[in-house]
Design a protein around this motif. Structure first.
Motif, mmCIF file in Angstrom:
data_model
loop_
_atom_site.group_PDB
_atom_site.id
_atom_site.type_symbol
_atom_site.label_atom_id
_atom_site.label_comp_id
_atom_site.label_asym_id
_atom_site.label_seq_id
_atom_site.Cartn_x
_atom_site.Cartn_y
_atom_site.Cartn_z
ATOM 1 N N LEU A 159 74.494 22.083 -16.584
ATOM 2 C CA LEU A 159 73.767 23.018 -16.897
ATOM 3 C C LEU A 159 74.268 24.093 -18.043
ATOM 4 C CD1 LEU A 159 72.717 24.966 -13.394
ATOM 5 C CD2 LEU A 159 71.268 23.876 -15.065
ATOM 6 N N ILE A 160 75.533 23.768 -18.544
ATOM 7 C CA ILE A 160 75.981 24.570 -19.656
ATOM 8 C C ILE A 160 75.045 24.543 -20.836
ATOM 9 C CG2 ILE A 160 77.990 25.094 -20.974
ATOM 10 C CD1 ILE A 160 79.665 24.386 -18.317
ATOM 11 N N PRO A 161 75.044 23.052 -21.536
ATOM 12 C CA PRO A 161 74.328 22.907 -22.537
ATOM 13 C C PRO A 161 72.729 23.124 -22.214
ATOM 14 C CG PRO A 161 74.829 20.905 -21.586
ATOM 15 C CD PRO A 161 75.643 21.781 -20.923
ATOM 16 N N VAL A 162 72.276 23.199 -20.850
ATOM 17 C CA VAL A 162 70.795 23.259 -20.723
ATOM 18 C C VAL A 162 70.516 24.618 -20.817
ATOM 19 C CG1 VAL A 162 69.055 23.006 -18.774
ATOM 20 C CG2 VAL A 162 70.911 21.312 -19.458
ATOM 21 N N VAL A 163 71.501 25.631 -19.990
ATOM 22 C CA VAL A 163 71.239 26.965 -20.103
ATOM 23 C C VAL A 163 71.391 27.688 -21.506
ATOM 24 C CG1 VAL A 163 72.277 29.152 -19.566
ATOM 25 C CG2 VAL A 163 71.999 27.456 -18.005
ATOM 26 N N THR A 164 72.077 26.928 -22.335
ATOM 27 C CA THR A 164 72.106 27.440 -23.642
ATOM 28 C C THR A 164 70.889 27.296 -24.526
ATOM 29 O OG1 THR A 164 74.587 26.930 -23.848
ATOM 30 C CG2 THR A 164 73.462 27.180 -25.981
ATOM 31 N N ILE A 165 70.177 25.997 -24.343
ATOM 32 C CA ILE A 165 69.068 25.587 -25.030
ATOM 33 C C ILE A 165 67.977 26.424 -24.434
ATOM 34 C CG2 ILE A 165 67.227 23.972 -25.394
ATOM 35 C CD1 ILE A 165 69.694 23.752 -27.101
ATOM 36 N N ILE A 166 67.788 26.746 -23.256
ATOM 37 C CA ILE A 166 66.651 27.481 -22.541
ATOM 38 C C ILE A 166 66.765 28.911 -23.152
ATOM 39 C CG2 ILE A 166 66.182 28.542 -20.342
ATOM 40 C CD1 ILE A 166 66.778 25.869 -19.099
ATOM 41 N N MET A 167 67.866 29.552 -23.036
ATOM 42 C CA MET A 167 67.983 30.838 -23.530
ATOM 43 C C MET A 167 67.825 31.022 -25.048
ATOM 44 S SD MET A 167 68.506 32.566 -20.876
ATOM 45 C CE MET A 167 68.710 34.182 -21.706
ATOM 46 N N MET A 168 68.049 29.942 -25.853
ATOM 47 C CA MET A 168 67.824 30.263 -27.350
ATOM 48 C C MET A 168 66.289 29.876 -27.566
ATOM 49 S SD MET A 168 71.274 28.391 -29.128
ATOM 50 C CE MET A 168 70.763 28.947 -30.553
ATOM 51 N N ASN A 182 70.911 35.717 -27.589
ATOM 52 C CA ASN A 182 72.289 34.832 -28.023
ATOM 53 C C ASN A 182 73.276 35.354 -27.393
ATOM 54 O OD1 ASN A 182 70.565 33.183 -29.502
ATOM 55 N ND2 ASN A 182 71.027 34.123 -31.412
ATOM 56 N N ILE A 183 73.475 36.721 -27.252
ATOM 57 C CA ILE A 183 74.504 37.250 -26.659
ATOM 58 C C ILE A 183 74.744 37.009 -25.084
ATOM 59 C CG2 ILE A 183 75.801 39.392 -26.259
ATOM 60 C CD1 ILE A 183 74.923 40.638 -28.923
ATOM 61 N N VAL A 184 73.356 37.311 -24.639
ATOM 62 C CA VAL A 184 73.440 37.153 -23.138
ATOM 63 C C VAL A 184 73.569 35.575 -22.825
ATOM 64 C CG1 VAL A 184 71.792 37.000 -21.253
ATOM 65 C CG2 VAL A 184 71.672 38.804 -22.913
ATOM 66 N N THR A 185 73.155 34.710 -23.791
ATOM 67 C CA THR A 185 73.620 33.173 -23.532
ATOM 68 C C THR A 185 75.065 32.915 -23.673
ATOM 69 O OG1 THR A 185 71.231 32.593 -24.666
ATOM 70 C CG2 THR A 185 72.968 30.957 -24.348
ATOM 71 N N ASP A 186 75.677 33.698 -24.449
ATOM 72 C CA ASP A 186 77.065 33.358 -24.599
ATOM 73 C C ASP A 186 77.899 33.772 -23.096
ATOM 74 O OD1 ASP A 186 76.993 32.399 -26.916
ATOM 75 O OD2 ASP A 186 77.619 34.024 -27.818
ATOM 76 N N ILE A 187 77.232 34.934 -22.602
ATOM 77 C CA ILE A 187 78.211 35.569 -21.358
ATOM 78 C C ILE A 187 77.716 34.604 -20.157
ATOM 79 C CG2 ILE A 187 77.770 37.435 -19.760
ATOM 80 C CD1 ILE A 187 77.256 39.193 -22.303
ATOM 81 N N LEU A 188 76.470 34.209 -20.100
ATOM 82 C CA LEU A 188 75.868 33.191 -19.049
ATOM 83 C C LEU A 188 76.677 31.883 -19.157
ATOM 84 C CD1 LEU A 188 71.954 33.440 -18.828
ATOM 85 C CD2 LEU A 188 73.750 34.218 -17.180
ATOM 86 N N VAL A 189 77.053 31.316 -20.260
ATOM 87 C CA VAL A 189 77.825 30.055 -20.429
ATOM 88 C C VAL A 189 79.078 30.279 -19.894
ATOM 89 C CG1 VAL A 189 78.832 28.673 -21.923
ATOM 90 C CG2 VAL A 189 76.299 29.096 -22.176
#
Length: 305
Positions: free
Chosen positions: A227-236, A288-295
């Motif tokens: 999920l890590i790269p998937v969540v990153t792409i979804i949020m971006m 992008n900040i929220v994405t980093d925290i989620l990852v």
């Protein structure tokens, strides 16, 4: 984590300064907006008076300094087209675009993630071929063409759904599918490749050797790391949707921020364009900040220093 978030928020300041400066320069290079604000029979005295009222008669560096000072106080000027404060107008349209972007993202996730998982767990099967072919078509299909086809089929021929405007759930369906379909194709391919990579890791083989059920191995052990790269792409992609919904909103006459930007660019309503780009930039940076925290939450191995 808190210090990291605060540091990232502080980094927004120079980024936003660069963005508003570039937009200010580009808008001035596009020409004199005074001719568009006044009727064709306006006299030169009227044009000079309006140019003076808008501070367009002053040197460029004076205009730039005045603009930065006003931006620091949340003042982007007044829209001459809508006769309303520019920032207020943009913030009124933003929730409508966010509604479309969130709905499109929900459709993309609900469609793409299950298909990506099925494709990864049924490798070299007809199902994988079907999913792979669908994702390729989804990425290659022009955005505007897909939206127009939906309008022709479900709006004109079948007359099941409205094709313009907003206000009800039915108005949201076609533009959300149009905006989310291309994103779904990318998410499905990424989910498939990321899960396939996780399934070949040592911890997955260890879990299988312990006699755990295949579903437990896939969803509890492999899928979380996948999920890590998937969540990153979804949020971006959400940030991209906010600023990139221009075509969808134009096709379906969706009264959001994208349509407002198109109208303002065509009429050279500089105040609205500058306010809109500023709001979109802030939204993208915050996402992008929220994405980093989620990852970091998904993968405890990531340390923010």
């Amino acid at each position: 984590m808190r210090s990291y978030a605060l540091r990232r928020l502080a980094q927004m300041v120079p980024v936003l300064l660069i963005i508003v400066s570039i937009v200010f320069v580009l808008m001035h290079l596009s020409g004199d907006p005074v001719a568009l604000m006044l009727p064709e029979d306006a006299t030169q005295e009227d044009m000079d008076a309006l140019r003076k009222a808008l501070n367009l008669d002053k040197p460029f560096y004076v205009q730039y300094a005045t603009y930065l000072w006003d931006v620091l106080h949340g003042d982007f000027g007044k829209s001459f087209r809508f006769n309303q404060d520019a920032l207020e107008l943009v913030l009124e349209r933003l929730p409508v675009t966010l509604e479309l972007a969130v709905a499109a993202k929900i459709i993309a996730i609900c469609l793409a993630v299950p298909l990506g998982i099925l494709s990864a767990t049924h490798k070299n099967s007809i199902l994988e071929l079907f999913v792979t072919t669908g994702t390729v078509l989804g990425k290659a299909m022009p955005h505007f063409w897909f939206g127009i086809m939906l309008v022709l089929v479900f709006g004109v021929n079948l007359q099941w759904l409205p094709v313009s405007g907003s206000g009800t759930f039915l108005h949201l369906i076609l533009p959300a599918i149009t905006l989310g379909f291309g994103n779904a194709a990318y998410i499905a391919r990424l989910t498939r490749s990321s899960l396939l990579d996780s399934l070949h890791q040592d911890y997955v083989r260890t879990a299988k050797s312990k006699g755990l059920k295949n579903s437990v191995v896939i969803y509890k052990h492999a899928f979380r790391n996948a999920l890590i790269p998937v969540v990153t792409i979804i949020m971006m992609q959400i940030g991209g949707m906010i600023g990139g919904a221009l075509v969808t909103e134009a096709i379906f006459a969706w009264p959001g921020l994208g349509q407002l930007i198109v109208q303002s660019v065509n009429s050279k309503d500089m105040a609205v364009v500058q306010a809109a780009i500023f709001v979109v930039a802030v939204s993208v940076i915050l996402i992008n900040i929220v994405t980093d925290i989620l990852v970091g939450w998904l993968d405890p191995r990531i340390k923010y220093r």
